[in-house]
Design a protein around this motif. Structure first.
Motif, mmCIF file in Angstrom:
data_model
loop_
_atom_site.group_PDB
_atom_site.id
_atom_site.type_symbol
_atom_site.label_atom_id
_atom_site.label_comp_id
_atom_site.label_asym_id
_atom_site.label_seq_id
_atom_site.Cartn_x
_atom_site.Cartn_y
_atom_site.Cartn_z
ATOM 1 N N ASN A 1 -52.023 0.990 76.578
ATOM 2 C CA ASN A 1 -53.011 1.727 76.367
ATOM 3 C C ASN A 1 -52.113 3.742 75.892
ATOM 4 O O ASN A 1 -52.775 4.411 74.989
ATOM 5 C CB ASN A 1 -54.383 1.979 76.706
ATOM 6 C CG ASN A 1 -54.957 0.564 76.743
ATOM 7 O OD1 ASN A 1 -55.242 0.125 75.557
ATOM 8 N ND2 ASN A 1 -56.046 0.406 77.447
ATOM 9 N N MET A 2 -51.487 3.816 77.088
ATOM 10 C CA MET A 2 -50.914 5.081 77.706
ATOM 11 C C MET A 2 -49.426 4.654 75.864
ATOM 12 O O MET A 2 -49.437 6.054 75.369
ATOM 13 C CB MET A 2 -50.155 4.265 77.836
ATOM 14 C CG MET A 2 -49.126 6.349 79.018
ATOM 15 S SD MET A 2 -48.838 5.915 80.570
ATOM 16 C CE MET A 2 -49.722 6.882 81.467
ATOM 17 N N ALA A 3 -49.123 3.557 75.457
ATOM 18 C CA ALA A 3 -48.197 3.683 74.774
ATOM 19 C C ALA A 3 -48.970 4.411 73.259
ATOM 20 O O ALA A 3 -48.301 4.458 72.062
ATOM 21 C CB ALA A 3 -47.449 2.729 74.484
ATOM 22 N N ALA A 4 -49.461 3.764 72.934
ATOM 23 C CA ALA A 4 -50.758 3.088 71.563
ATOM 24 C C ALA A 4 -51.220 5.220 72.034
ATOM 25 O O ALA A 4 -51.053 5.685 71.222
ATOM 26 C CB ALA A 4 -51.692 2.857 71.820
ATOM 27 N N LYS B 1 -49.517 7.563 72.916
ATOM 28 C CA LYS B 1 -48.800 8.775 72.518
ATOM 29 C C LYS B 1 -47.851 8.586 70.820
ATOM 30 O O LYS B 1 -47.897 10.005 70.273
ATOM 31 C CB LYS B 1 -47.815 7.999 73.563
ATOM 32 C CG LYS B 1 -47.781 8.702 75.002
ATOM 33 C CD LYS B 1 -46.219 8.406 75.637
ATOM 34 C CE LYS B 1 -46.368 8.838 77.017
ATOM 35 N NZ LYS B 1 -45.457 8.398 77.622
ATOM 36 N N SER B 2 -47.754 7.088 70.767
ATOM 37 C CA SER B 2 -47.528 6.962 69.219
ATOM 38 C C SER B 2 -48.808 7.700 68.458
ATOM 39 O O SER B 2 -48.424 8.496 67.298
ATOM 40 C CB SER B 2 -47.806 5.499 68.858
ATOM 41 O OG SER B 2 -47.819 5.155 67.540
ATOM 42 N N GLN B 3 -50.278 8.048 68.363
ATOM 43 C CA GLN B 3 -50.858 8.295 67.837
ATOM 44 C C GLN B 3 -50.607 10.032 68.096
ATOM 45 O O GLN B 3 -50.820 10.565 66.871
ATOM 46 C CB GLN B 3 -52.452 8.007 68.691
ATOM 47 C CG GLN B 3 -53.002 6.203 68.103
ATOM 48 C CD GLN B 3 -54.236 6.444 68.905
ATOM 49 O OE1 GLN B 3 -54.846 7.255 69.563
ATOM 50 N NE2 GLN B 3 -54.642 5.124 68.161
ATOM 51 N N GLN B 4 -50.553 10.136 68.858
ATOM 52 C CA GLN B 4 -49.956 11.496 69.055
ATOM 53 C C GLN B 4 -48.759 11.723 68.152
ATOM 54 O O GLN B 4 -49.059 12.820 67.880
ATOM 55 C CB GLN B 4 -49.698 12.564 70.451
ATOM 56 C CG GLN B 4 -50.896 12.451 71.453
ATOM 57 C CD GLN B 4 -51.191 12.189 72.879
ATOM 58 O OE1 GLN B 4 -49.406 12.278 73.580
ATOM 59 N NE2 GLN B 4 -51.898 12.240 73.940
ATOM 60 N N VAL B 5 -48.172 11.653 67.923
ATOM 61 C CA VAL B 5 -46.568 11.503 67.076
ATOM 62 C C VAL B 5 -46.640 11.749 66.182
ATOM 63 O O VAL B 5 -46.623 12.792 64.891
ATOM 64 C CB VAL B 5 -46.078 10.576 67.840
ATOM 65 C CG1 VAL B 5 -44.315 10.594 66.480
ATOM 66 C CG2 VAL B 5 -45.225 10.976 69.103
ATOM 67 N N THR B 6 -47.869 10.245 65.462
ATOM 68 C CA THR B 6 -48.381 10.680 64.032
ATOM 69 C C THR B 6 -49.020 11.515 63.507
ATOM 70 O O THR B 6 -49.326 11.556 62.655
ATOM 71 C CB THR B 6 -48.269 9.134 63.449
ATOM 72 O OG1 THR B 6 -49.760 8.983 64.338
ATOM 73 C CG2 THR B 6 -47.717 8.043 63.480
ATOM 74 N N ALA B 7 -50.179 12.480 64.524
ATOM 75 C CA ALA B 7 -50.578 12.907 64.183
ATOM 76 C C ALA B 7 -50.206 14.934 63.539
ATOM 77 O O ALA B 7 -48.986 15.162 63.679
ATOM 78 C CB ALA B 7 -51.828 12.829 65.450
#
Length: 456
Positions: free
Chosen positions: A445-448, A450-456
């Motif tokens: 969940n933590m990785a997900a 972080k991934s959303q924050q990068v793509t946002a």
């Protein structure tokens, strides 16, 4: 009396024999590798969490930091001063290495048991959070018998083991030797202080622990650092001696009688566990009170307790003893550490006073922490109605602890300590998949996120 002490020593040697030590360290080794060296990879993250601002909206009684301080108040005690000296006196400098090893693997054990404490915690009829091995043994493993067994042993540790007698004895001895205060006066003042704080419950204990524990730990570390810096030219030799002595027999020198590798391993691991309590199941009872919605997050925060206790504080004591040659003296226990400070600081009055102040505060907070642990066991066994009578009994035991024979106290403390670990370790092994799955889910969940924050 001698026959009784001999019998207790035999029981102690059996309880703390190779099977329990292998089980304790083996559990830590298992979780270390099954969780992908979690305590090494995520220690910086965990330390950041410790000092981050608490979210008061989460369910729980005290902040995660206060819960950690309550747990540390129980673990940072005489074991850090007397226990380290005892381990090195018995097993030589190599015992310090085995304390480190037990602590590094013990961090994974502490993580697992505190994670389970939050996952299986309940609310008592007074609206307070209750949790710990009793609850994950009953509701996770499904064994009421093991849960009751743990609660009985933990209550014995609180009342007759780590919680009272060794700590009280340490306080009255230090007060008498360094400040000339009689045992009767020390015992009276200590009893009144313990009664005043503990009658206020977890919030009162956590409030005191949150202020006293960080201050006393910093004070003691700075005092030890002074000894290490003054004797800094011998530091590399001291570290080399620790590493070499861990794998080779240590010859008899001065007041040291010599020790084989097995004695170094046994004394190092046993005293290390006595100090940081990883695997014993005590810290989970404090962790369960934390305001958190993540059992993994609290597990990470709680595992730093073992790091602070053994890797930092016990190491400081051990290096002070080795650098000053105090481990080769005729002294033992607190007297050995006092001698190390007197020699290391070249101050015959200031050195012993620093040790005494550290010992008094360490021991006092341990009494507070174990009062809470005992209370949680009483609630599990008898309900909240039994809390007040228990507190009066506990305060009475604190008052009487100043007048009991020290050798017998340490043996009894060791026995009930070891017995308490057995049901807890069975629970950890039985629920290992729960720990692994919760950990995987949290970091996925933590990785997900972080991934959303990068793509946002």
């Amino acid at each position: 009396m001698d026959n009784l002490q001999s019998l207790l020593t035999t029981i102690d040697n059996f309880v703390w024999g190779p099977p329990l030590l292998i089980l304790l360290v083996g559990t830590g080794v298992y979780f270390t590798f099954r969780l992908g060296l979690l305590q090494f990879r995520y220690l910086p993250t965990a330390l950041k969490m410790v000092f981050s601002k608490a979210d008061s909206s989460k369910q729980g009684d005290v902040s995660s930091f206060a819960a950690l301080c309550t747990a540390l108040s129980a673990t940072i005690g005489t074991g850090n001063i007397v226990g380290v000296a005892t381990a090195i006196k018995l097993g030589g400098p190599g015992a310090l290495f085995w304390m480190w090893l037990a602590a590094l693997f013990g961090m994974a054990t502490k993580y697992a048991e505190c994670l389970l404490a939050v996952k299986y915690r309940k609310v008592d009829d007074k609206g307070q959070m209750i949790g710990g091995p009793m609850y994950y043994l009953q509701y996770g493993v499904g064994s009421k018998a093991l849960a009751v067994l743990f609660a009985v042993f933990a209550l014995a540790v609180a009342c007759f083991g780590i919680g009272t007698f060794p700590q009280v004895n340490a306080i009255v001895d230090a007060s008498e030797i360094s400040f000339g205060i009689s045992r009767e006066i020390s015992a009276t003042l200590l009893t009144l202080l313990v009664a005043f704080v503990t009658l206020g419950g977890i919030r009162s204990i956590a409030q005191v622990a949150g202020k006293v524990v960080p201050a006393m730990a910093l004070f003691y570390v700075l005092a030890c650092l002074s000894v290490i810096i003054i004797n800094g030219d011998k530091l590399l030799d001291a570290v080399e001696l620790v590493l070499v002595s861990a794998f080779t027999s240590t010859a008899a020198t001065g007041g040291f009688l010599g020790a084989g590798v097995m004695l170094a391993i046994q004394s190092g691991i046993a005293r290390g566990v006595f100090s940081n309590e990883s695997g014993l199941g005590s810290a989970p009872m404090a962790a369960a009170a934390a305001k958190t919605d993540s059992c993994v997050r609290q597990g990470l925060i709680s595992m730093t307790g073992t790091f602070f206790d053994t890797i930092i504080i016990c190491t400081m004591t051990g290096l002070a003893l080795i650098l000053t040659g105090a481990w080769q003296s005729d002294f033992a226990g607190a007297a050995m550490t006092t001698h190390a400070f007197a020699v290391g600081l070249n101050a015959q009055t200031l050195g012993p006073m620093l040790v005494s102040v550290g010992l008094i505060f360490f021991a006092f907070t341990t009494i507070l922490g174990w009062n809470y642990y005992g209370e949680r066991c009483v609630v599990y066994l008898l309900g909240t109605k039994a809390v007040l009578p228990y507190k009066f009994v506990y305060v009475g035991l604190v008052a009487s602890g100043a007048f009991l024979h020290l050798d017998m106290i340490w043996i009894i403390a060791d026995i009930v300590n070891g017995l308490m670990a057995v049901p807890n370790l069975i629970g950890l092994i039985a629920l290992r998949q729960v720990v692994i799955e919760e950990t995987k889910l949290y970091f996925a969940n933590m990785a997900a996120v972080k991934s959303q924050q990068v793509t946002a």
